[in-house]
Structure formats: structure tokens, C-alpha cells
Design a protein around this motif. Structure first.
Motif, PDB file in Angstrom:
ATOM      1  N   ALA A  33       0.810  -1.226   0.000  1.00 50.89           N
ATOM      2  CA  ALA A  33       0.000   0.000   0.000  1.00 50.89           C
ATOM      3  C   ALA A  33       0.836   1.266   0.000  1.00 50.89           C
ATOM      4  CB  ALA A  33      -0.939  -0.009   1.203  1.00 50.89           C
ATOM      5  N   ARG A  34       1.958   1.235   0.703  1.00 55.63           N
ATOM      6  CA  ARG A  34       2.815   2.414   0.728  1.00 55.63           C
ATOM      7  C   ARG A  34       4.222   2.026   1.109  1.00 55.63           C
ATOM      8  NH1 ARG A  34       2.991   4.888   6.313  1.00 55.63           N
ATOM      9  NH2 ARG A  34       3.760   6.743   5.252  1.00 55.63           N
ATOM     10  N   ARG A  35       5.141   2.935   0.826  1.00 51.34           N
ATOM     11  CA  ARG A  35       6.541   2.717   1.177  1.00 51.34           C
ATOM     12  C   ARG A  35       6.748   3.133   2.627  1.00 51.34           C
ATOM     13  NH1 ARG A  35      10.647   6.721   0.778  1.00 51.34           N
ATOM     14  NH2 ARG A  35      12.765   5.858   0.908  1.00 51.34           N
ATOM     15  N   VAL A  36       7.177   2.183   3.441  1.00 50.00           N
ATOM     16  CA  VAL A  36       7.384   2.497   4.851  1.00 50.00           C
ATOM     17  C   VAL A  36       8.310   1.455   5.471  1.00 50.00           C
ATOM     18  CG1 VAL A  36       5.333   1.192   5.580  1.00 50.00           C
ATOM     19  CG2 VAL A  36       6.239   2.963   7.068  1.00 50.00           C
ATOM     20  N   THR A  37       9.192   1.927   6.353  1.00 48.86           N
ATOM     21  CA  THR A  37       9.983   1.034   7.180  1.00 48.86           C
ATOM     22  C   THR A  37       9.838   1.494   8.622  1.00 48.86           C
ATOM     23  OG1 THR A  37      11.600   0.656   5.424  1.00 48.86           O
ATOM     24  CG2 THR A  37      12.280   0.107   7.653  1.00 48.86           C
ATOM     25  N   GLU A  38       9.514   0.572   9.515  1.00 51.72           N
ATOM     26  CA  GLU A  38       9.291   0.940  10.907  1.00 51.72           C
ATOM     27  C   GLU A  38       9.542  -0.237  11.836  1.00 51.72           C
ATOM     28  OE1 GLU A  38       5.121   2.105  11.086  1.00 51.72           O
ATOM     29  OE2 GLU A  38       4.589   0.093  11.782  1.00 51.72           O
ATOM     30  N   ILE A  39       9.811   0.104  13.078  1.00 47.55           N
ATOM     31  CA  ILE A  39       9.910  -0.871  14.168  1.00 47.55           C
ATOM     32  C   ILE A  39       8.837  -0.502  15.183  1.00 47.55           C
ATOM     33  CG2 ILE A  39      11.375  -1.818  15.992  1.00 47.55           C
ATOM     34  CD1 ILE A  39      13.788  -0.733  14.333  1.00 47.55           C
ATOM     35  N   ALA A  40       7.937  -1.420  15.489  1.00 54.26           N
ATOM     36  CA  ALA A  40       6.815  -1.141  16.385  1.00 54.26           C
ATOM     37  C   ALA A  40       6.845  -2.104  17.560  1.00 54.26           C
ATOM     38  CB  ALA A  40       5.490  -1.248  15.645  1.00 54.26           C
ATOM     39  N   LEU A  41       6.943  -1.558  18.762  1.00 55.94           N
ATOM     40  CA  LEU A  41       6.850  -2.359  19.978  1.00 55.94           C
ATOM     41  C   LEU A  41       5.437  -2.241  20.529  1.00 55.94           C
ATOM     42  CD1 LEU A  41       9.991  -1.441  19.806  1.00 55.94           C
ATOM     43  CD2 LEU A  41      10.066  -2.155  22.188  1.00 55.94           C
ATOM     44  N   GLY A  42       4.722  -3.362  20.589  1.00 51.03           N
ATOM     45  CA  GLY A  42       3.390  -3.386  21.179  1.00 51.03           C
ATOM     46  C   GLY A  42       3.501  -3.774  22.651  1.00 51.03           C
ATOM     47  N   PHE A  43       2.895  -2.987  23.528  1.00 51.21           N
ATOM     48  CA  PHE A  43       3.003  -3.241  24.964  1.00 51.21           C
ATOM     49  C   PHE A  43       1.791  -4.008  25.474  1.00 51.21           C
ATOM     50  CE2 PHE A  43       5.837   0.274  24.182  1.00 51.21           C
ATOM     51  CZ  PHE A  43       6.934  -0.030  24.971  1.00 51.21           C
ATOM     52  N   LYS A  44       2.005  -4.711  26.560  1.00 53.39           N
ATOM     53  CA  LYS A  44       0.927  -5.481  27.163  1.00 53.39           C
ATOM     54  C   LYS A  44      -0.149  -4.538  27.691  1.00 53.39           C
ATOM     55  CE  LYS A  44       3.917  -9.335  28.507  1.00 53.39           C
ATOM     56  NZ  LYS A  44       4.466 -10.133  29.624  1.00 53.39           N
ATOM     57  N   ARG A  45      -1.371  -5.056  27.715  1.00 53.42           N
ATOM     58  CA  ARG A  45      -2.471  -4.262  28.256  1.00 53.42           C
ATOM     59  C   ARG A  45      -2.287  -4.104  29.765  1.00 53.42           C
ATOM     60  NH1 ARG A  45      -6.542  -3.910  24.436  1.00 53.42           N
ATOM     61  NH2 ARG A  45      -6.466  -5.481  22.774  1.00 53.42           N
ATOM     62  N   ALA A  46      -2.857  -3.024  30.295  1.00 58.29           N
ATOM     63  CA  ALA A  46      -2.814  -2.805  31.740  1.00 58.29           C
ATOM     64  C   ALA A  46      -3.481  -3.977  32.451  1.00 58.29           C
ATOM     65  CB  ALA A  46      -3.527  -1.502  32.096  1.00 58.29           C
ATOM     66  N   PRO A  47      -2.915  -4.443  33.573  1.00 56.33           N
ATOM     67  CA  PRO A  47      -3.473  -5.626  34.238  1.00 56.33           C
ATOM     68  C   PRO A  47      -4.891  -5.414  34.763  1.00 56.33           C
ATOM     69  CG  PRO A  47      -1.793  -4.581  35.597  1.00 56.33           C
ATOM     70  CD  PRO A  47      -1.722  -3.933  34.260  1.00 56.33           C
ATOM     71  N   HIS A  48      -5.262  -4.151  34.999  1.00 54.96           N
ATOM     72  CA  HIS A  48      -6.630  -3.870  35.456  1.00 54.96           C
ATOM     73  C   HIS A  48      -7.081  -2.541  34.866  1.00 54.96           C
ATOM     74  CE1 HIS A  48     -10.206  -3.435  37.864  1.00 54.96           C
ATOM     75  NE2 HIS A  48      -9.758  -2.280  38.356  1.00 54.96           N
ATOM     76  N   LEU A  49      -8.265  -2.537  34.255  1.00 55.65           N
ATOM     77  CA  LEU A  49      -8.835  -1.311  33.694  1.00 55.65           C
ATOM     78  C   LEU A  49     -10.110  -0.964  34.456  1.00 55.65           C
ATOM     79  CD1 LEU A  49      -8.440  -2.028  29.852  1.00 55.65           C
ATOM     80  CD2 LEU A  49      -7.083  -0.450  31.226  1.00 55.65           C
ATOM     81  N   PRO A  50     -10.099   0.108  35.232  1.00 51.77           N
ATOM     82  CA  PRO A  50     -11.282   0.469  36.029  1.00 51.77           C
ATOM     83  C   PRO A  50     -12.309   1.250  35.207  1.00 51.77           C
ATOM     84  CG  PRO A  50      -9.518   1.993  36.475  1.00 51.77           C
ATOM     85  CD  PRO A  50      -8.955   0.995  35.505  1.00 51.77           C
ATOM     86  N   PHE A  51     -12.587   0.733  34.004  1.00 48.58           N
ATOM     87  CA  PHE A  51     -13.544   1.383  33.120  1.00 48.58           C
ATOM     88  C   PHE A  51     -14.561   0.351  32.649  1.00 48.58           C
ATOM     89  CE2 PHE A  51      -9.266   3.155  32.286  1.00 48.58           C
ATOM     90  CZ  PHE A  51      -9.446   4.428  32.809  1.00 48.58           C
ATOM     91  N   THR A  52     -15.701   0.819  32.208  1.00 45.13           N
ATOM     92  CA  THR A  52     -16.681  -0.085  31.613  1.00 45.13           C
ATOM     93  C   THR A  52     -16.253  -0.413  30.201  1.00 45.13           C
ATOM     94  OG1 THR A  52     -18.046   1.675  30.690  1.00 45.13           O
ATOM     95  CG2 THR A  52     -18.485   1.025  32.985  1.00 45.13           C
ATOM     96  N   GLU A  53     -16.862  -1.466  29.643  1.00 45.70           N
ATOM     97  CA  GLU A  53     -16.498  -1.864  28.288  1.00 45.70           C
ATOM     98  C   GLU A  53     -16.797  -0.768  27.280  1.00 45.70           C
ATOM     99  OE1 GLU A  53     -18.215  -5.526  27.168  1.00 45.70           O
ATOM    100  OE2 GLU A  53     -17.210  -6.702  28.714  1.00 45.70           O
ATOM    101  N   THR A  54     -17.877  -0.029  27.495  1.00 44.45           N
ATOM    102  CA  THR A  54     -18.216   1.037  26.552  1.00 44.45           C
ATOM    103  C   THR A  54     -17.247   2.199  26.651  1.00 44.45           C
ATOM    104  OG1 THR A  54     -19.751   1.958  28.170  1.00 44.45           O
ATOM    105  CG2 THR A  54     -20.662   0.468  26.507  1.00 44.45           C
ATOM    106  N   ASP A  55     -16.625   2.362  27.820  1.00 46.17           N
ATOM    107  CA  ASP A  55     -15.653   3.441  27.967  1.00 46.17           C
ATOM    108  C   ASP A  55     -14.413   3.196  27.111  1.00 46.17           C
ATOM    109  OD1 ASP A  55     -17.224   4.727  29.820  1.00 46.17           O
ATOM    110  OD2 ASP A  55     -16.210   3.853  31.548  1.00 46.17           O
ATOM    111  N   THR A  56     -14.047   1.932  26.947  1.00 49.71           N
ATOM    112  CA  THR A  56     -12.747   1.611  26.351  1.00 49.71           C
ATOM    113  C   THR A  56     -12.852   0.691  25.141  1.00 49.71           C
ATOM    114  OG1 THR A  56     -12.471  -0.286  27.830  1.00 49.71           O
ATOM    115  CG2 THR A  56     -11.625   1.828  28.601  1.00 49.71           C
ATOM    116  N   GLU A  57     -13.992   0.655  24.471  1.00 49.11           N
ATOM    117  CA  GLU A  57     -14.143  -0.323  23.394  1.00 49.11           C
ATOM    118  C   GLU A  57     -13.183  -0.068  22.232  1.00 49.11           C
ATOM    119  OE1 GLU A  57     -18.012  -0.262  21.793  1.00 49.11           O
ATOM    120  OE2 GLU A  57     -18.045   1.865  21.331  1.00 49.11           O
TER     121      GLU A  57
END
Length: 511
Positions: A365-389
Motif C-alpha cells: 500500500a505504501r513505502r514504509v519502514t518501521e519498528i513497532a513495539l506493542g506493549f501489554k495491556r494494563a493488568p486492570h482497567l477500572p472502566f466499563t467496556e463502553t468506555d474503552t471499546e
């Protein structure tokens, strides 16, 4: 507490504020008629001269079969500089550079031609004061390396004399597999000592690749979370929006994995995953990269964690394009992949359990070079599902090209009275933060060759370790005896690659 400042190998030891300038020398380029020479090497030489980083005692020699005289080659260099140089054209700089330009006509196996080359650089040593220092840049197919280094040895141009140096520069690919890489290294090392062999990986000369080291080791912010306690997975991408162009003779039989993953992407993996070196000297950097590559291994299940594809014909970027099998010079029964994706695991304490996904492809789709580090989700999210969908993974993305910079992706509250979280980006762009433009990779790498400074050049041990990772995957694909999955041009590759990540619960980033 006062600590001693570490020396910066990129600065003159007498004055660390000043860039180092190459000493008197001759640069000989074999293959001066190719695209690499005209679009990258010649312009880089001029840009170095324009920045004051080449001495008056510098000379450039071209070697090729063309029926050219010295002035004909000088005109070729002039035109390449005018069209492709990064810095403005200045007549006084060109005049000084052009006085040291020479051309030698001949075949690579021609003894008389190499005798003429020997006499030419000897004359330049006298006329230009180049001091007997010679660098030979092999911008030619790897199959011709043994011929050239053998000729240099036979004609006395590879001799390491007291107070002088002779170096050879080799372009990738470094072999076709582990066995051929070892054979190639034996040929080159029989003529030049390892300290005089420079294997070019131009990605390592890019400013943003070097900024990866600065980001990790100059900032306390990132290094504490740069491990398997916080990082979920890593994606390293090199995507191109073009096809093979006129490279059919080189590309078919090589493919995306050999062309990009074995060198560029595995080097980026090593820099991303390595431990902190005790200094940025070549020996220390190399030691840490080798440790990572020695700990890296291909996936245990090659069927599930590798993918390959071949681009079909169709529309991309508003124009109709050919499929790979329709390109000029490509056999109709070719099984060479134009897209490759693999999973690599690193068996050490820092990265155990963190998959590294490497992908590269043409007609994407496009010319790009990148390094992406994906981090683990927070162990606890004090939000409702609709808050963070819409909330996904935090990510740190190093953009190597074309929009060089760093992106931090995290969740933030949407303005309003409700607690609604949405992903946002925080961007650092090189172009917006520094007024000085970044030098091209080949400027840095050619200067390092002339200085004899090897931090950014992989040694044969790294090359062989990379082949040890890739060879089992290539053998597995060859044993399948099937053609890679066809993917549409202008997309992001074959569905097989998407399934590869989906099996692990991830998906590819859309840069």
C-alpha cells in the motif's frame, strides 16, 4: 556526582564538537554504470566533499567496460551529482573533486585492465597526494567478488603496507545461504584482513536507525520497559509500493526473504533487542548484536509462523500494474516470493516469550519502514467496556522511512463529561525538530569506510548467524514445491500473513 564523559566515535578525539574528516585516499568503484553508483554512490561522494568531509587529496576512479575517457566519466559523475545530490551544487567544490576523477576501461577478468588500474592509482598517489590509501567498492553481483579480489591480490593492490591501508567494500547479498556466505567470506578473508572488509547494509547508515540506540540508551524513560515484562510483541516492517522494476535478472531466485529479511530486518531486530553495549565502539556493538542473533531462532512451526506471497496484476496508486509473473524477464513458472513474513523468537532472559514478526514486500500500500513495539495491556482497567471499546495496545513506533521520527500511541480521555478513552498518537518528527537535514545513509557509510570506522558494518559472524535463522525457512518453502499465494497490488500482502499473526492473537499494524 561527576562522571567521565564517554568518547563519541563519531567525533574527532581532539575536539568532539568537530566531525571527523577523511584522510587522503583513492576510492575505486567497480560497477560505476549501475543504478547504485549513479543514484547513491557518486552523489554521496559529492555531498561529503560539499560538507568539507573529504580532503583535497581525494580521488575517485571508475572501472567498467565502457569505451570512456577520463572526461567522459567525469561528465557521468557530474550529471549524477546534479540530479541526485542532497546538497546544493557548488562549482568550486565540483572543480576540486573533478580534478581527481579518473576512469579505467576493462573487463573484471582482464589482467591488463587491472595493471592499468594499478598504474592509475599509483599516479594519483603522486599527483593528488593520496598517500597509498585505497578503498575498492564492489558495486557488482556477488558472483564476481572472487574475480575482483583475486585480481587486486595478484596486482598488489590488496597489500597492507606500513603507514598505508587498502580496504574492500562489499554490497549485499552476502551469499545465497549459509554455505555460500561462508565460502564468500573465505575468498575475501584470504585477500583482505577482517578489519579491512566493510560489508554495506545501507539501512544501518540511516539516522533513524542510529536514533534507536539514542532512544534506548540515552533515556531512562524507555529502557526499564524494554523487555518481556511489558512488551507483548514486536513488528518490524519494510514495505515498498513499487514492483521489481528492471531487476528481474537479480531478483528472481533471490526473493524478498534473502533480499531484505536476511540483512536489513535481522540487523534491525539485533539493534532493537540487544543489551546495552559498554561503548559504541565497533567491537562492543558487534558483540551485543551477535549475542542476540545467536539467541534468535526460527519458529518451531514453520507452517503456522511463516508466510510468503507474490504480487498479482491490477490497479495500484491509480495506475494499472503488471503482476510479478508478467514482468519482463520473469519465468512463467517462477516460485520466487515478493512478500515474506516470519516469526523469530529470542531465547534469552529479556525477550523470552516475546515474538518478533518481520515482514517485507513489494507492491504494497505504501513505502514504509518501521519498528513497532506493542506493549501489554494494563493488568486492570477500572472502566466499563463502553468506555474503552476502541482502546487497543500502547505502542512505540520508530519510523525509519520515509517520515523519519517516533510515534507513541496511548489511550487518552475524550473531551466531555463522560469517561471515554480513545487511542491517540504523540509524534516526534525529525524534519520538525532539527533544521539540519539528515545525511543520506551512503554518505555516512562511505565516510566510515574512508575513516576505517566500522561500527555500522556487520562482520561475517553476524552474516552467518542471520543465515542460520533464515535457512530452515527457505528450505521449508523450497520443499513445499508450490507457488506463493497471490496478493493484490496496493494492499498489505497475502491473507496467509494475516492468519500468521491471528493465530497468536495479534494483527499487523497499518502504517
Amino acid at each position: 556526582m561527576i562522571t567521565e564523559e564517554r568518547p563519541n566515535p563519531l567525533r574527532d578525539p581532539q575536539d568532539r564538537r568537530l566531525p571527523r574528516i577523511a584522510g587522503p585516499c583513492v576510492l575505486v568503484i567497480f560497477g560505476v554504470t549501475g543504478d547504485l553508483s549513479t543514484k547513491k554512490l557518486m552523489p554521496a561522494v559529492y555531498d561529503l566533499a560539499n560538507r568539507g568531509l573529504l580532503p583535497p587529496g581525494f580521488a575517485l576512479v571508475g572501472f567498467a567496460r565502457r569505451e570512456w575517457e577520463h572526461q567522459d566519466f567525469a561528465k557521468i559523475v557530474h550529471d549524477a551529482v546534479k540530479e541526485h545530490a542532497r546538497t546544493p551544487f557548488r562549482e568550486e567544490v565540483w572543480k576540486q573533486l573533478s580534478e581527481g576523477i579518473r576512469f579505467v576501461r576493462g573487463e573484471l577478468g582482464d589482467d591488463e585492465a587491472f595493471d592499468r588500474l594499478r598504474r592509475t592509482i599509483a599516479d594519483l598517489d603522486e599527483a593528488r597526494g593520496t598517500g597509498g590509501n585505497h578503498a575498492f567498492y564492489l558495486s557488482i553481483p556477488p558472483g564476481l567478488f572472487p574475480t575482483v579480489v583475486g585480481q587486486l591480490r595478484e596486482h598488489g593492490m590488496a597489500d597492507q603496507l606500513p603507514g598505508r591501508w587498502s580496504r574492500v567494500v562489499i554490497e549485499k547479498p552476502f551469499g545465497h545461504d549459509l554455505a555460500s556466505a561462508r565460502e564468500l567470506n573465505q575468498v575475501v578473508s584470504s585477500v583482505f584482513p577482517s578489519s579491512s572488509v566493510f560489508r554495506i547494509d545501507h539501512y544501518l547508515g540511516k539516522e533513524t536507525v542510529q536514533n534507536l540506540l539514542a532512544l534506548r540508551f540515552a533515556n531512562q524513560l524507555f529502557e526499564p520497559v524494554w523487555n518481556n515484562n511489558y512488551v507483548d510483541h514486536v513488528q518490524i516492517t519494510m514495505a515498498e509500493d513499487v514492483g521489481i522494476g528492471g531487476r528481474a535478472g537479480y531478483y528472481d531466485g533471490i526473493g524478498a526473504a534473502r533480499d531484505v529479511i536476511q540483512n536489513h530486518l535481522l540487523q534491525l531486530l539485533a539493534l532493537t533487542a540487544m543489551e546495552e553495549p559498554t561503548s559504541f565502539e565497533a567491537r562492543q556493538l558487534r558483540a551485543e548484536k551477535q549475542k542476540v542473533l545467536a539467541a534468535a531462532r526460527p519458529p518451531r512451526d514453520l507452517a503456522k509462523h511463516t508466510a510468503r506471497g507474490i504480487y498479482g496484476g491490477g490497479w495500484a496508486g491509480g495506475e494499472k500494474v503488471k503482476g510479478y509473473l508478467e514482468e519482463d524477464g520473469i519465468p512463467a513458472d517462477s516460485t520466487t516470493e515478493t512478500y515474506a513474513a516470519i516469526r523469530v523468537d529470542i531465547d534469552n532472559r529479556r525477550w523470552a516469550g516475546v515474538p518478533f514478526y518481520l515482514r517485507t514486500g513489494k507492491r504494497l500500500a505504501r513505502r514504509v519502514t518501521e519498528i513497532a513495539l506493542g506493549f501489554k495491556r494494563a493488568p486492570h482497567l477500572p472502566f466499563t467496556e463502553t468506555d474503552t471499546e476502541e482502546l487497543g495496545y500502547n505502542a512505540l513506533v520508530l519510523r525509519i522511512q520515509p517520515d523519519e521520527g517516533v510515534t507513541l500511541r496511548f489511550g487518552a480521555k475524550v473531551p466531555g463529561t463522560q469517561m471515554e478513552i480513545r487511542e491517540v498518537n504523540m509524534d516526534f518528527a525529525y524534519g520538525g525538530s532539527f533544521t539540519e537535514s539528515s545525511p543520506e545513509a551512503y554518505e555516512r557509510l562511505i565516510l566510515d569506510v574512508l575513516l576505517g570506522d566500522p561500527p555500522l558494518f556487520p562482520q561475517h559472524e553476524e552474516v552467518e548467524l542471520s543465515w542460520q535463522i533464515l535457512d530452515p525457512i527457505l528450505d521449508y518453502w523450497a520443499d513445499l514445491g508450490t507457488r506463493p499465494e497471490t496478493y493484490r497490488p496496493g494492499g498489505w500482502g497475502p491473507e496467509e500473513a494475516n492468519q500468521m499473526l491471528a493465530r497468536d492473537g495479534f494483527s499487523w499494524r497499518r502504517p
